[in-house]
Design an enzyme around this catalytic site. Structure first.
Site, PDB file in Angstrom:
ATOM      1  N   THR A  72       9.509 -13.652  18.845  1.00  0.00           N
ATOM      2  CA  THR A  72      10.143 -15.105  18.522  1.00  0.00           C
ATOM      3  C   THR A  72      10.529 -14.800  17.140  1.00  0.00           C
ATOM      4  OG1 THR A  72       7.742 -15.541  19.538  1.00  0.00           O
ATOM      5  CG2 THR A  72       9.034 -17.347  18.045  1.00  0.00           C
TER       6      THR A  72
ATOM      7  N   VAL B 103       2.353 -14.294   5.028  1.00  0.00           N
ATOM      8  CA  VAL B 103       1.368 -15.153   4.789  1.00  0.00           C
ATOM      9  C   VAL B 103       2.218 -16.695   4.739  1.00  0.00           C
ATOM     10  CG1 VAL B 103      -0.459 -16.134   3.108  1.00  0.00           C
ATOM     11  CG2 VAL B 103       0.102 -13.791   3.272  1.00  0.00           C
TER      12      VAL B 103
ATOM     13  N   GLY C 285      -0.358 -23.650  24.037  1.00  0.00           N
ATOM     14  CA  GLY C 285       0.252 -22.472  23.475  1.00  0.00           C
ATOM     15  C   GLY C 285       0.154 -22.548  21.941  1.00  0.00           C
TER      16      GLY C 285
ATOM     17  N   LYS D 108      -4.969 -12.520   5.311  1.00  0.00           N
ATOM     18  CA  LYS D 108      -3.950 -13.201   4.660  1.00  0.00           C
ATOM     19  C   LYS D 108      -4.586 -13.122   3.084  1.00  0.00           C
ATOM     20  CE  LYS D 108      -1.791 -15.775   8.328  1.00  0.00           C
ATOM     21  NZ  LYS D 108      -1.738 -16.706   9.346  1.00  0.00           N
TER      22      LYS D 108
ATOM     23  N   GLY E 258       5.638 -20.254  13.468  1.00  0.00           N
ATOM     24  CA  GLY E 258       6.943 -20.638  14.180  1.00  0.00           C
ATOM     25  C   GLY E 258       7.997 -19.766  13.744  1.00  0.00           C
TER      26      GLY E 258
END
Lengths: 438, 438
Positions: B12, B129, B184, B202, B309
């Site tokens: 992705t 992060v 998802g 993180k 994303g």
């Protein structure tokens, strides 16, 4: 390596800056390499809350900007002159510049950046917008991979403080402004803040960075908050909105298919706006600032923090000083400018005329003859292609009815033509508020 | 000048990164100087949604990290191996590194940064992060003038999505997790997310940057959200709180005057937390991330945006690539590392033991004998110096009463001792929730 700075101005931000530099333990170790070489002030007699050796303080500002030992000039005088001339003189003498002066940059940026480019020096201005919020560096560096679509910000703390108090207390503008002046949140002459001019300077700077072109300040459309009343705030709240003074810069995607408008044109504007209560900017209250950046492929990011104040603004000033020092260390003798920190765009962005913008509007009318007027308003807006979402009577005082009209997305030119015609109607007493809806 | 990158991984984020680089018009002009030289993938047969010349795609990842033509390796494989070995090999071959791999950096950061320092290369990790939120660069550069006091973040989108849905729908954890997996938003094996481990990676990275020292990941205290129930969320809401999974790193200012604790010690922890509804983090919903940084003299700034994303993370990856390219252009042959972009701290931060921390707690008990138990709880907490704000019965089901206790600020060690004693009492059925209060 030691980097010598010349500090112009020892007011609130200048004092905050000196305090950080004189007390550097626990901060970035690079600060140990930065030395306050000279400080320029207007008067030597003023008491100072920062302990600087008296021999480095002078009223001879020109001697500082021409001092061959100084690497970086930190301009914190504010105002247009002598700030502009001193910056240009410093650049001509090969100094890098750090400034918090939004008024100078938004007006004389072209001149200053052209001179800086020729001289091979940096002009950094993180503190000019959003106080301690690191939005300038984000636009220059971290978000550079994006095509920026829009910047929407609450960038003036004074007006946001006033609007927040109007919202929570239900008071009217003039009373709360007077109180804000007493408390030191608004200046004796509040024009630059309440008329949206300060926000205009700031959005011009942000737009220039986001859209990589120069902005003519006179093309930035600025409306302030003087016309916002307690009635508007209360009614907006009922409709699910909070009124904020927004500074907006965006690419012209929302224009109607007007053939005359280039899709690369920008909108750059400041005005009070009805913001949906669920929008992230609606909950930014008091003197805080927030800037929402929308880009492709990023989506939305928002930066929030103190937009003013000694410490926050000094934090931004010192980060710029550090950035220059770090780049100078890296570059050594070669001294090629870092393309992400320098400003090289030469062209001016085309700004769409405000008449071509598409917005939703909120208008409040005071009228004498209710029955006839509602029909007339509907007809007249319709004639000018202004499609309405609602016409509602919200009050009646001294035989004068208050009517609020909310439009759909309409072309501003059409809307203004309709309003001009409506104003002619005898029954219309006045149109006290015209606000945009986000 | 052209900078050649080797891209490891075309999932992705890798695809998003390639898309930005292949379609650079309207973005920062520096992108024109960046060229995808080779791309390493696991399988050549997979269909790709980005048009790359087939001859530059290979499964031989080692050939990429050792390719003398490549300047920057972009590691987007995820997982610990072969990512760690490839990064180290690339560094040994003088390549700069851009990575989104929080797991590798939080575990092997010491090894990687030491190698990078020796080789004189950068390792940038903005995407590790907060996805597209430019918090790493802010901590390294824009906020560097500050003494950072604390970082408080919502840094895991999956758990924030689950908690937001639990809050709005009133559902229980297991059901909403199952639905999130279907949609998802959560992985088939949700452990890293829901047990707080991803957030732990993180906050270890953020703490390391903010407090300029290395962090041992095993010293980061991680609790996940499995124990948070619909009952807790509903009751927290009544008390004026929203439950969020917070990742916290702060200097030890809230410790009691325990003589054994150094004031320079850090707290680094992840746990579900009752956040006051008026707090800026309380309104961060869904998969969004937000990071609140508190420093002196800055005050508070918050960064908000998409934490994951393809596009958002790729935006951060490409900004790191650009940053390296810009610095290389500036430096020319001299190649001294920019001290604000490189990572040079060698020491480990001292982390305070969790037993010494001071917090407010929310505890929910299930008990069989109500009358006696409330008195007993009060006495037992009191004996251990745990001062209580409230003890309230909130429900009664199948002869089992639900009691919620909220404490004042107490030492965690004392609180745990009291709980251990209370657990012994026959009337205590169970203690389903122990949450902290911000």
């Amino acid at each position: 390596m030691t980097f010598k700075i010349g500090l112009l101005g020892l007011g609130t931000v200048g004092t905050g800056t000196a305090q950080i530099l004189l007390d550097s333990s626990g901060r970035n170790p690079l600060l140990h390499e930065i030395e306050i070489h000279r400080v320029g002030v207007r008067s030597l007699d003023k008491p100072r809350s920062v302990a600087l050796p008296p021999e480095i303080i002078t009223t001879d500002l020109e001697a500082i900007v021409t001092d061959p030992e100084i690497d970086i000039i930190v301009e914190l005088l504010g105002g247009l002159e002598p700030a502009r001339s001193l910056i240009l003189q410093a650049i001509a003498h090969g100094k890098h510049i750090v400034t918090a002066n939004k008024a100078v940059i938004s007006r004389y940026g072209a001149e200053i950046f052209t001179a800086a480019e020729e001289a091979g020096v940096y002009v950094l201005l993180e503190a000019a917008v959003g106080g301690g919020i690191p939005v300038i560096q984000a636009l220059k560096q971290s978000l550079g991979a994006n095509r920026i679509r829009s910047i929407t910000g609450i960038v003036n703390g004074t007006t946001n403080y006033i609007l927040t108090r109007m919202q929570t207390e239900g008071g009217d503008f003039e009373d709360i402004l007077a109180d804000a002046q007493k408390l030191g949140y608004a200046e004796a002459d509040p024009t630059a803040d309440v008329d949206g001019l300060d926000a205009g300077d700031k959005i011009a700077i942000l737009a220039s960075l986001a859209f990589a072109g120069r902005i003519k300040l006179e093309e930035v459309h600025c409306e302030g908050i003087r016309q916002v009343s307690a009635v508007d705030i209360a009614y907006a709240q009922k409709l699910g909105f909070t009124i904020k003074l927004l500074a907006v810069a965006k690419r012209e995607e929302t224009l109607l298919e007007a053939e005359s408008i280039d899709s690369e044109m920008l909108q750059v504007r400041v005005h009070p706006t009805l913001v949906p209560q669920t929008h992230p900017l609606a909950s930014i209250n008091g003197v805080y600032n927030a800037i929402l950046v929308e880009g492709e492929p990023l989506g939305q990011v928002m930066f929030f923090g103190p937009g003013a104040g000694s410490g926050a603004t000094a934090s931004a000033v010192v980060s710029d000083i550090m950035n220059i020092a770090a780049v100078l260390k890296t570059a050594g003798e070669s001294h090629r400018l870092n393309p992400l920190l320098s400003c090289i765009h030469q062209h001016y962005c085309a700004i769409a005329p405000i008449s071509e913008l598409i917005s939703r509007f909120y208008v409040r009318f005071l009228t004498k003859d209710l029955a006839g007027v509602i029909g007339y308003l509907g007809t007249c807006f319709g004639k000018h292609n202004v499609s309405l979402e609602s016409i509602v009577q919200i009050g009646l005082r001294n035989n004068v009815a208050e009517i609020v009209v909310v439009t759909h997305n309409v072309r501003e030119g059409n809307f203004r033509e309709a309003l001009a015609e409506i104003r002619q109607l005898e029954a219309i007493d006045s149109i006290p508020s015209i606000l945009r809806v986000l």
